[in-house]
Design a protein around this motif. Structure first.
Motif, PDB file in Angstrom:
ATOM      1  N   PRO A 194      52.924  20.440 -35.876  1.00  0.00           N
ATOM      2  CA  PRO A 194      54.359  20.680 -36.120  1.00  0.00           C
ATOM      3  C   PRO A 194      54.761  22.060 -35.626  1.00  0.00           C
ATOM      4  CG  PRO A 194      53.249  19.845 -38.093  1.00  0.00           C
ATOM      5  CD  PRO A 194      52.175  20.199 -37.120  1.00  0.00           C
ATOM      6  N   ARG A 195      55.868  22.124 -34.916  1.00  0.00           N
ATOM      7  CA  ARG A 195      56.347  23.389 -34.362  1.00  0.00           C
ATOM      8  C   ARG A 195      57.794  23.616 -34.797  1.00  0.00           C
ATOM      9  NH1 ARG A 195      52.790  21.234 -30.597  1.00  0.00           N
ATOM     10  NH2 ARG A 195      51.353  22.752 -29.639  1.00  0.00           N
ATOM     11  N   PRO A 196      58.047  24.697 -35.557  1.00  0.00           N
ATOM     12  CA  PRO A 196      59.431  24.982 -35.953  1.00  0.00           C
ATOM     13  C   PRO A 196      60.351  25.172 -34.763  1.00  0.00           C
ATOM     14  CG  PRO A 196      57.873  26.317 -37.196  1.00  0.00           C
ATOM     15  CD  PRO A 196      57.092  25.658 -36.122  1.00  0.00           C
ATOM     16  N   PHE A 197      59.787  25.669 -33.671  1.00  0.00           N
ATOM     17  CA  PHE A 197      60.583  25.848 -32.453  1.00  0.00           C
ATOM     18  C   PHE A 197      59.677  25.570 -31.264  1.00  0.00           C
ATOM     19  CE2 PHE A 197      61.986  28.421 -28.833  1.00  0.00           C
ATOM     20  CZ  PHE A 197      63.285  27.939 -28.691  1.00  0.00           C
ATOM     21  N   LYS A 198      60.166  24.782 -30.334  1.00  0.00           N
ATOM     22  CA  LYS A 198      59.374  24.408 -29.161  1.00  0.00           C
ATOM     23  C   LYS A 198      60.116  24.878 -27.914  1.00  0.00           C
ATOM     24  CE  LYS A 198      56.749  20.492 -27.298  1.00  0.00           C
ATOM     25  NZ  LYS A 198      56.428  19.053 -27.487  1.00  0.00           N
ATOM     26  N   VAL A 199      59.518  25.830 -27.224  1.00  0.00           N
ATOM     27  CA  VAL A 199      60.178  26.435 -26.076  1.00  0.00           C
ATOM     28  C   VAL A 199      60.183  25.466 -24.899  1.00  0.00           C
ATOM     29  CG1 VAL A 199      58.087  27.489 -25.131  1.00  0.00           C
ATOM     30  CG2 VAL A 199      60.302  28.557 -24.700  1.00  0.00           C
ATOM     31  N   TRP A 200      61.227  25.529 -24.071  1.00  0.00           N
ATOM     32  CA  TRP A 200      61.307  24.702 -22.871  1.00  0.00           C
ATOM     33  C   TRP A 200      60.303  25.212 -21.847  1.00  0.00           C
ATOM     34  CZ3 TRP A 200      66.256  26.932 -24.443  1.00  0.00           C
ATOM     35  CH2 TRP A 200      66.945  26.081 -25.319  1.00  0.00           C
ATOM     36  N   LEU A 201      59.553  24.332 -21.239  1.00  0.00           N
ATOM     37  CA  LEU A 201      58.438  24.717 -20.370  1.00  0.00           C
ATOM     38  C   LEU A 201      58.818  25.671 -19.224  1.00  0.00           C
ATOM     39  CD1 LEU A 201      56.107  21.601 -20.033  1.00  0.00           C
ATOM     40  CD2 LEU A 201      55.565  23.856 -20.948  1.00  0.00           C
ATOM     41  N   PRO A 202      59.979  25.513 -18.575  1.00  0.00           N
ATOM     42  CA  PRO A 202      60.301  26.470 -17.493  1.00  0.00           C
ATOM     43  C   PRO A 202      60.326  27.920 -17.952  1.00  0.00           C
ATOM     44  CG  PRO A 202      61.753  24.561 -17.379  1.00  0.00           C
ATOM     45  CD  PRO A 202      60.993  24.434 -18.663  1.00  0.00           C
ATOM     46  N   VAL A 203      60.646  28.147 -19.230  1.00  0.00           N
ATOM     47  CA  VAL A 203      60.729  29.529 -19.719  1.00  0.00           C
ATOM     48  C   VAL A 203      59.350  30.194 -19.747  1.00  0.00           C
ATOM     49  CG1 VAL A 203      61.372  30.990 -21.681  1.00  0.00           C
ATOM     50  CG2 VAL A 203      62.824  29.055 -21.031  1.00  0.00           C
ATOM     51  N   PRO A 204      58.325  29.599 -20.403  1.00  0.00           N
ATOM     52  CA  PRO A 204      57.008  30.270 -20.362  1.00  0.00           C
ATOM     53  C   PRO A 204      56.393  30.322 -18.973  1.00  0.00           C
ATOM     54  CG  PRO A 204      56.834  28.119 -21.428  1.00  0.00           C
ATOM     55  CD  PRO A 204      58.291  28.412 -21.276  1.00  0.00           C
ATOM     56  N   ILE A 205      56.701  29.355 -18.107  1.00  0.00           N
ATOM     57  CA  ILE A 205      56.177  29.399 -16.740  1.00  0.00           C
ATOM     58  C   ILE A 205      56.742  30.617 -16.013  1.00  0.00           C
ATOM     59  CG2 ILE A 205      56.232  28.253 -14.486  1.00  0.00           C
ATOM     60  CD1 ILE A 205      56.114  25.574 -15.990  1.00  0.00           C
ATOM     61  N   PHE A 206      58.051  30.814 -16.115  1.00  0.00           N
ATOM     62  CA  PHE A 206      58.682  31.985 -15.483  1.00  0.00           C
ATOM     63  C   PHE A 206      58.149  33.274 -16.091  1.00  0.00           C
ATOM     64  CE2 PHE A 206      62.092  35.165 -15.371  1.00  0.00           C
ATOM     65  CZ  PHE A 206      62.309  35.243 -13.996  1.00  0.00           C
ATOM     66  N   PHE A 207      58.000  33.285 -17.411  1.00  0.00           N
ATOM     67  CA  PHE A 207      57.501  34.469 -18.107  1.00  0.00           C
ATOM     68  C   PHE A 207      56.071  34.795 -17.670  1.00  0.00           C
ATOM     69  CE2 PHE A 207      55.762  36.720 -21.861  1.00  0.00           C
ATOM     70  CZ  PHE A 207      56.716  37.707 -21.989  1.00  0.00           C
ATOM     71  N   LEU A 208      55.248  33.765 -17.515  1.00  0.00           N
ATOM     72  CA  LEU A 208      53.863  33.955 -17.088  1.00  0.00           C
ATOM     73  C   LEU A 208      53.804  34.562 -15.685  1.00  0.00           C
ATOM     74  CD1 LEU A 208      50.866  33.382 -17.929  1.00  0.00           C
ATOM     75  CD2 LEU A 208      51.069  31.260 -16.627  1.00  0.00           C
ATOM     76  N   LEU A 209      54.638  34.056 -14.788  1.00  0.00           N
ATOM     77  CA  LEU A 209      54.667  34.599 -13.430  1.00  0.00           C
ATOM     78  C   LEU A 209      55.107  36.066 -13.441  1.00  0.00           C
ATOM     79  CD1 LEU A 209      56.269  31.571 -11.535  1.00  0.00           C
ATOM     80  CD2 LEU A 209      53.868  32.300 -11.485  1.00  0.00           C
ATOM     81  N   GLY A 210      56.094  36.373 -14.277  1.00  0.00           N
ATOM     82  CA  GLY A 210      56.558  37.755 -14.381  1.00  0.00           C
ATOM     83  C   GLY A 210      55.471  38.690 -14.902  1.00  0.00           C
ATOM     84  N   GLN A 211      54.743  38.249 -15.930  1.00  0.00           N
ATOM     85  CA  GLN A 211      53.668  39.083 -16.463  1.00  0.00           C
ATOM     86  C   GLN A 211      52.539  39.233 -15.453  1.00  0.00           C
ATOM     87  OE1 GLN A 211      54.163  40.772 -19.264  1.00  0.00           O
ATOM     88  NE2 GLN A 211      56.135  39.714 -19.344  1.00  0.00           N
ATOM     89  N   GLY A 212      52.254  38.170 -14.686  1.00  0.00           N
ATOM     90  CA  GLY A 212      51.246  38.277 -13.638  1.00  0.00           C
ATOM     91  C   GLY A 212      51.610  39.329 -12.600  1.00  0.00           C
TER      92      GLY A 212
END
Length: 463
Positions: free
Chosen positions: A367-385
Motif C-alpha cells: 500500500p502506498r499513500p502516494f504513488k508518483v508518476w513514473l516520468p517524474v522519477p525517471i527525469f529526476f534520476l537523469l538529473g541526479q546522474g
C-alpha cells in the motif's frame, strides 16, 4: 528521523504473510490476540517501524550505510550563518575582518542552538514568524520587479536589457551548470526538512500530500518571478561583479544605498530562519539515529533533557557546523559549503530513486499513500546522474566558483559518504567478525522516558 512506514492494516494482519516469514516457505507463524492488537496500533504510526522491521533489526539495520553519512554531511549545513553575517554587516555599513565575520556566524549558530534547547516552543514560533518574513520579502521583490519592468524606476533606464538576446554568451561547461544547479536545488531544500519531522505532525501523509506540492508550487512561482525582477534591475554581468547577495544588490539598484542597508536586515532574518529550520530538523534526525543505536554513545545523544527538546542532537549538529565555519576560508565558504552539501545529497537521491524502481518491480502490492508518476522519477534520476558526473568535468580555465581546486567539492562529498560506509562496516560487520561475537539488540529507557535501542555483545553460542 521521521520515516513513513506503513505496516499491516488490522484487517489484513492474518491474511498476509509477514516478510519475516517468507524465508520459511508456506509455514506461517500464528499471532495471538495481544500481538494483533499491537500490530493494529502500530499500523499507521509515522516515525515508527512495523513489527517485521523491528524484529529484523530496526532502523539502524535498514538504513545501514546511508544513516551514518548524515552525521558527517550535516557539517556543511551552516551556509545560512554565513549569509546572515554578510548581510548584517551590509546593513551596519561596516567592514570587518574574516574572523569577525566568523564570530558573527558562530554567534548565530550558538543562539539558534540555545533557543531550540531551552525554549523549543519559542523556537518554533520564531521559525514561523521568519518564514512569514521570507514570503513577504519575496512578494515585495516580485511587485517591485513589475514596477521596474514598467519603466517607473528612473535609476534603471533600460529594464529590458537582460531579456534581449538573453542566452548570448551562455556557458557551455557541464561543470558550471552542475554547480549552479546545486545552488538552485539548495533554495528548495525546505521540503526535505519538513519530511524529517513528520512524526510531530498530525495526519502526516495527508498533510504532506497537500502542503508539499502547494508549498513547492508557491515557492517555485515566487522564485521565478523574483529572478525576473533581479534581471530587470541589473544585467547578468552587473550581478556577477557585485560582491553582495543578489537581493541586497537589487535593493541598492532600485532604492539606493540607504534602502539596500535597511532591507539587508530582512535578508539576514531570512537566512536566520533557514538556520533555525535546518537546525530544528537535523537535531531530530540526530536524535532518531541515536535512538536506533547507530551513533556511538547513543544513550547520551538520544536524550531530551532538560526541556523535552533533542538537546544532545542539537549539540551534535552544533559541533561540526562550528568546525566548518572556522576551518573554511570565509570568502569561499558559502559556495563551497553549498556544493559539498549538494554532491552527497545527489548520490543519496540517485540510489533512493533506484530503490523506488526496485520496490515498484519487486513489491507492487505494498500500500502506498502516494504513488508518483513514473516520468517524474525517471527525469529526476537523469538529473541526479548529471550532477554526479559533471562536477568532474574541467571548467573553462580550470577554475570553479571558489579559489579552491574545482574537483575538491565532489571529492569531499565522496569522502563524506565513504566515511559513513567505513564506520558502518567496521561497527556492524568487521568488529563482530574479528572479535567473534554478534550484536544483540535490546530496548532501554532513559530517565526522561526516551526509548532507545542498545547493542550488546553476545558470544555466538549464547544466541
Amino acid at each position: 528521523m521521521a520515516f513513513w512506514r506503513k505496516g499491516p492494516t488490522p484487517g489484513t494482519v492474518i491474511d498476509e504473510k509477514s516478510p519475516v516469514n517468507d524465508s520459511y516457505g508456506d509455514i506461517g507463524i500464528i499471532r495471538n490476540d495481544e500481538q494483533l492488537a499491537i500490530d493494529a496500533h502500530r499500523a499507521e504510526q509515522p516515525g515508527e517501524l512495523t513489527l517485521e522491521e523491528d524484529t529484523a533489526g530496526g532502523m539502524g539495520r535498514h538504513l545501514g550505510l546511508f544513516s551514518t553519512t548524515f552525521l558527517m554531511y550535516e557539517a556543511f549545513l551552516s551556509s545560512g550563518c554565513i549569509i546572515f553575517a554578510q548581510n548584517i554587516l551590509i546593513a551596519a555599513n561596516h567592514s570587518v575582518t574574516d574572523w569577525a565575520k566568523r564570530g558573527i556566524a558562530i554567534a548565530v549558530i550558538v543562539f539558534v542552538t540555545c533557543m531550540h534547547t531551552f525554549t523549543p516552543k519559542w523556537g518554533v514560533r520564531i521559525m514561523n514568524a521568519l518564514g512569514s518574513i521570507k514570503v513577504f520579502i519575496l512578494i515585495f521583490i516580485v511587485i517591485t520587479g513589475f514596477v521596474v519592468l514598467g519603466g517607473h524606476v528612473h535609476s534603471i533606464p533600460d529594464p529590458h536589457a537582460s531579456f534581449r538576446h538573453s542566452f548570448v554568451g551562455s556557458s557551455k561547461s557541464g561543470y558550471e551548470y552542475a554547480t549552479a544547479l546545486f545552488k538552485v536545488l539548495n533554495s528548495y531544500a525546505g521540503w526535505s526538512n519538513a519530511a524529517y519531522v513528520l512524526n510531530e505532525v498530525r495526519r502526516p501523509v495527508r498533510t504532506l500530500k497537500i502542503a508539499g506540492p502547494l508549498g513547492l508550487g508557491i515557492c517555485g512561482v515566487l522564485y521565478l518571478l523574483a529572478n525576473v525582477a533581479y534581471f530587470a534591475a541589473a544585467t547578468p554581468k552587473q550581478i556577477s561583479k557585485s560582491s553582495n547577495t543578489v537581493a541586497a544588490f537589487f535593493f541598492g539598484k532600485v532604492f539606493g544605498h540607504a534602502a539596500e542597508r535597511a532591507l539587508s536586515v530582512f535578508v539576514a532574518l531570512s537566512a536566520l530562519g533557514n538556520v533555525m529550520t535546518v537546525t530544528f530538523a537535523q537535531s531530530r534526525v540526530n536524535q532518531e539515529l541515536a535512538k536506533e543505536g547507530v551513533i556511538p554513545f547513543g544513550r547520551f545523544w538520544a536524550s531530551g533533557w532538560p526541556f523535552g527538546a533533542p538537546s544532545a542532537g542539537l549539540l551534535l549538529h552544533f559541533i561540526p557546523s562550528f568546525v566548518i565555519i572556522v576551518a573554511i576560508p570565509f570568502g569561499d565558504a558559502y559556495n563551497f559549503i553549498i556544493d559539498v552539501e549538494g554532491y552527497p545529497s545527489s548520490v543519496i537521491y540517485f540510489f533512493v530513486v533506484i530503490g523506488l524502481f526496485i520496490l515498484r518491480w519487486r513489491a507492487p502490492q505494498i500500500p502506498r499513500p502516494f504513488k508518483v508518476w513514473l516520468p517524474v522519477p525517471i527525469f529526476f534520476l537523469l538529473g541526479q546522474g548529471f550532477l554526479l558526473v559533471a562536477p568532474f568535468l574541467r571548467p573553462p580555465g580550470g577554475k570553479g566558483d571558489t579559489s579552491l581546486p574545482y574537483w575538491l567539492y565532489p571529492i569531499v562529498g565522496i569522502v563524506v559518504l565513504v566515511g559513513g560506509v567505513v564506520y558502518w562496516f567496521g561497527w556492524r560487520v568487521l568488529l563482530p567478525r574479528v572479535a567473534g561475537f554478534e550484536w544483540r539488540e535490546r530496548k532501554g529507557a532513559l530517565k526522561d522516558g526516551t526509548v532507545v535501542t542498545q547493542f550488546e555483545r553476545a558470544r555466538k553460542r549464547e544466541l
